[in-house]
Design a protein around this motif. Structure first.
Motif, PDB file in Angstrom:
ATOM      1  N   ALA A  95       0.827  -1.207   0.000  1.00 12.40           N
ATOM      2  CA  ALA A  95       0.000   0.000   0.000  1.00 12.40           C
ATOM      3  C   ALA A  95       0.861   1.256   0.000  1.00 12.40           C
ATOM      4  O   ALA A  95       0.528   2.255  -0.659  1.00 12.40           O
ATOM      5  N   ASP A  96       1.965   1.219   0.721  1.00 15.97           N
ATOM      6  CA  ASP A  96       2.855   2.373   0.795  1.00 15.97           C
ATOM      7  C   ASP A  96       3.411   2.716  -0.587  1.00 15.97           C
ATOM      8  O   ASP A  96       3.461   3.890  -0.975  1.00 15.97           O
TER       9      ASP A  96
ATOM     10  N   THR B 291       0.180   3.722  -3.157  1.00 12.04           N
ATOM     11  CA  THR B 291      -0.456   5.022  -2.900  1.00 12.04           C
ATOM     12  C   THR B 291       0.514   6.166  -3.183  1.00 12.04           C
ATOM     13  O   THR B 291       0.108   7.229  -3.655  1.00 12.04           O
TER      14      THR B 291
ATOM     15  N   SER C 143      -5.270   4.373  -7.053  1.00 18.98           N
ATOM     16  CA  SER C 143      -6.397   4.174  -6.146  1.00 18.98           C
ATOM     17  C   SER C 143      -6.319   2.741  -5.615  1.00 18.98           C
ATOM     18  O   SER C 143      -6.138   1.790  -6.387  1.00 18.98           O
ATOM     19  N   VAL C 144      -6.448   2.592  -4.308  1.00 21.70           N
ATOM     20  CA  VAL C 144      -6.202   1.301  -3.655  1.00 21.70           C
ATOM     21  C   VAL C 144      -7.341   0.988  -2.694  1.00 21.70           C
ATOM     22  O   VAL C 144      -7.783   1.858  -1.934  1.00 21.70           O
TER      23      VAL C 144
ATOM     24  N   ALA D 173      -0.970   5.449   4.144  1.00 23.24           N
ATOM     25  CA  ALA D 173      -1.667   5.074   2.914  1.00 23.24           C
ATOM     26  C   ALA D 173      -3.098   5.603   2.897  1.00 23.24           C
ATOM     27  O   ALA D 173      -3.594   6.056   1.854  1.00 23.24           O
TER      28      ALA D 173
ATOM     29  N   CYS E 132      -3.290   9.040   1.917  1.00 20.51           N
ATOM     30  CA  CYS E 132      -3.090   9.194   0.468  1.00 20.51           C
ATOM     31  C   CYS E 132      -4.287   8.701  -0.336  1.00 20.51           C
ATOM     32  O   CYS E 132      -4.221   8.631  -1.567  1.00 20.51           O
ATOM     33  N   GLY E 133      -5.371   8.342   0.364  1.00 25.01           N
ATOM     34  CA  GLY E 133      -6.603   7.998  -0.334  1.00 25.01           C
ATOM     35  C   GLY E 133      -6.990   6.537  -0.325  1.00 25.01           C
ATOM     36  O   GLY E 133      -8.042   6.176  -0.880  1.00 25.01           O
ATOM     37  N   MET E 134      -6.194   5.661   0.276  1.00 27.37           N
ATOM     38  CA  MET E 134      -6.560   4.246   0.297  1.00 27.37           C
ATOM     39  C   MET E 134      -7.828   4.032   1.120  1.00 27.37           C
ATOM     40  O   MET E 134      -8.005   4.629   2.179  1.00 27.37           O
ATOM     41  N   ARG E 135      -8.705   3.171   0.623  1.00 25.51           N
ATOM     42  CA  ARG E 135      -9.895   2.771   1.364  1.00 25.51           C
ATOM     43  C   ARG E 135      -9.618   1.427   2.046  1.00 25.51           C
ATOM     44  O   ARG E 135      -9.262   0.458   1.368  1.00 25.51           O
TER      45      ARG E 135
END
Length: 511
Positions: free
Chosen positions: A30-31, A34, A39-40, A198, A201-204
């Motif tokens: 994820a690091d 993102t 988009s993650v 993460a 930075c926008g990760m869901r």
């Protein structure tokens, strides 16, 4: 954690990448993704346990953060109890945050054995450095307590090498609750470090969401199928479509999920542990191990094949450890302040497996120790006994049901030249790896040198499953380093290049 949510209705989601699992591997992937602007969506089976909600009671803490309350075991003779985290942050929430690199000679051995591309100690160094920086790997200043001093004293008395251990930490308070969820957030687990980064930075991040299958068609992972379930609430269907899918569910559940999704070849055939045998030492003076951090030194004289160290010690955990032979050991609870818990760990030659059986609630794990492993366990237990008596122990109780304990250093050689009693010996591990080894040796390796599942263009493994064999040290840094490497390779290799490679894989498998 901001961004951690559970849908209120069945959900169909889309993203550039889906990550299954939020432990050391998943958080590292994820690091990378993102930071590259993708988009993650991350799916985690367990719940999020904030530091402020961490219970100080052993039974509650273990029930909340450990899979199956920490009582899972691999079938074998004897069965080996193993522990897995099942919460946001995975195993990094329940380990001691020890940060160690795999031995350079082992890395070279793995490279040659599995024909792994671009896999030398020098090439892995930047990834190790990134992992260490992410968790602030550092030595702990100040007095560390009698539990650590016992190992140092033993090494000095016997002339054995002792190494101080770095940990992922920031301003550790010494609460000695590392095997729970750290109450202060000082332990730099994934839920404290890479996951919030993460998410920012926008990760869901979908917690309490269990993935049960990856739908694969024409050499591509098309969709991730999951169910989200809060305690007492209904199960809700979650479907995620993504251009790339990363399986980071740990050595056991990564292999199980791949097999459940129809990927079988060489998956789950080479599981490795660090079989570990413990001993309880009774001293004449108080150890008060519960008042200090876990022992932050280890006897490394016999590494990488054997290692001697100390365990987290609280009254609750000590009581649980005595329960394996309460009839003979229960009285030690009266003297718990005078006791310490230590272990000997080996790199096994034996191999385990991960399989699915229709009707079972989870994967079936087996592990077979070979004669060389029993010899190594006998040796490391003898050396553990020597070390504890050299540090002043009055009596040492090996983790063998019915054993009366040793009262002098002369007795610890009992098993040096004869095997341990298989039915009575109690073994455990918290280190799991190697179920999907990487490389171009197709008869052995489940994935290619960069973690891509053979024959599938956009499906990757990125966790401890990739560590080719038992490393002889805590695997977190290696898991993170390899996950960083996989994620970067997935970004750098073009989809067209991966599609061609997947097609070649499928053609070769058909031959």
């Amino acid at each position: 954690m901001k961004g951690s949510f559970r849908p209120s209705n069945p959900a169909q989601l889309d993203a550039d990448a889906a990550i299954i699992g939020s432990g050391a591997g998943g958080a590292s992937v994820a690091d990378v993704l993102t930071a590259a602007g993708l988009s993650v969506i991350m799916l985690e089976e367990g719940k999020h346990i904030p530091s402020s909600a961490a219970s100080p009671i052993a039974s509650e803490a273990i029930s909340a953060a450990w899979r199956c309350g920490g009582v899972t075991s691999a079938i074998g003779r004897p069965p080996i109890v193993y522990a897995e985290g099942c919460c946001v942050g995975g195993g990094t929430e329940i380990n001691s945050a020890i940060t160690q690199r795999a031995d350079s000679a082992l890395i070279e051995q793995w490279r040659k054995l599995n024909k792994i591309e671009n896999f030398t100690p020098d090439e892995l160094t930047p990834y190790y450095e990134r992992a260490e920086a992410a968790v602030n790997a550092s030595l702990t200043p100040g007095p560390l307590g009698r539990a650590t001093d016992i190992l140092r004293q033993a090494g000095e008395a016997l002339g054995w090498k002792v190494s101080d251990l770095k940990r992922g930490q920031r301003d550790c308070k010494g609460a000695n609750r590392c095997s729970y969820v750290c109450p202060s957030g000082a332990k730099q687990s994934m839920a404290v470090t890479l996951l919030p980064k993460a998410v920012d930075c926008g990760m869901r991040l979908l917690a309490q969401t269990r993935v049960h299958k990856i739908r694969i068609e024409k050499g591509r992972a098309i969709e991730v199928l999951a169910q989200s379930r809060a305690e007492g609430g209904p199960a809700l269907s979650v479907r995620v479509k993504a251009n790339m899918v990363f399986v980071c569910a740990g050595a056991i559940h990564t292999a199980a999920l791949l097999r459940c999704s129809g990927v079988h070849k060489r998956v789950g055939d080479t599981l490795r542990f660090h079989p570990t045998i413990k001993a309880t030492a009774l001293f004449s003076e108080p150890v008060d191990a519960h008042k200090s951090r876990p022992p932050l030194a280890a006897i490394t004289e016999f590494m990488p094949d054997q290692r001697i160290g100390g365990s987290v010690f609280t009254p609750g955990i000590f009581g649980l450890s005595l329960a394996e032979d309460w009839k003979n050991r229960g009285d030690l609870m009266r003297d718990w302040r005078f006791c310490g818990s230590y272990y000997g760990m080996i790199r096994p030659r034996g191999v385990g497996s991960v399989r699915l059986i229709p009707g079972s609630n989870g994967p079936v794990v087996t592990f077979k120790l070979v004669p060389e492993d029993w010899t190594a366990l006998s040796q490391v237990l003898t050396r553990l006994g020597q070390a504890l008596f050299a540090a002043g122990a009055r009596k040492v109780f090996p983790s063998i049901t019915g054993h009366e304990g040793w009262t002098s250093p002369d007795q610890v050689h009992e098993f040096w030249n004869k095997p341990l009693p298989k039915q009575a010996t109690n073994l455990m591990t918290i280190h799991l790896f190697s179920s999907c080894p990487p490389g171009e040796h197709r008869d052995v390796c489940a994935v290619d040198s960069y973690g891509r599942v053979r024959g599938i263009e956009n499906l990757f493994v990125a966790d401890g499953s990739l560590i080719p064999e038992a490393p002889g040290v805590n695997p977190q840094m290696t898991s993170m380093a390899l996950a960083f490497r996989v994620a970067e390779a997935a970004l750098c290799h073009s989809p067209r290049e991966r599609a061609r490679s997947a097609s070649r894989d499928r053609n070769q498998e058909d031959c």
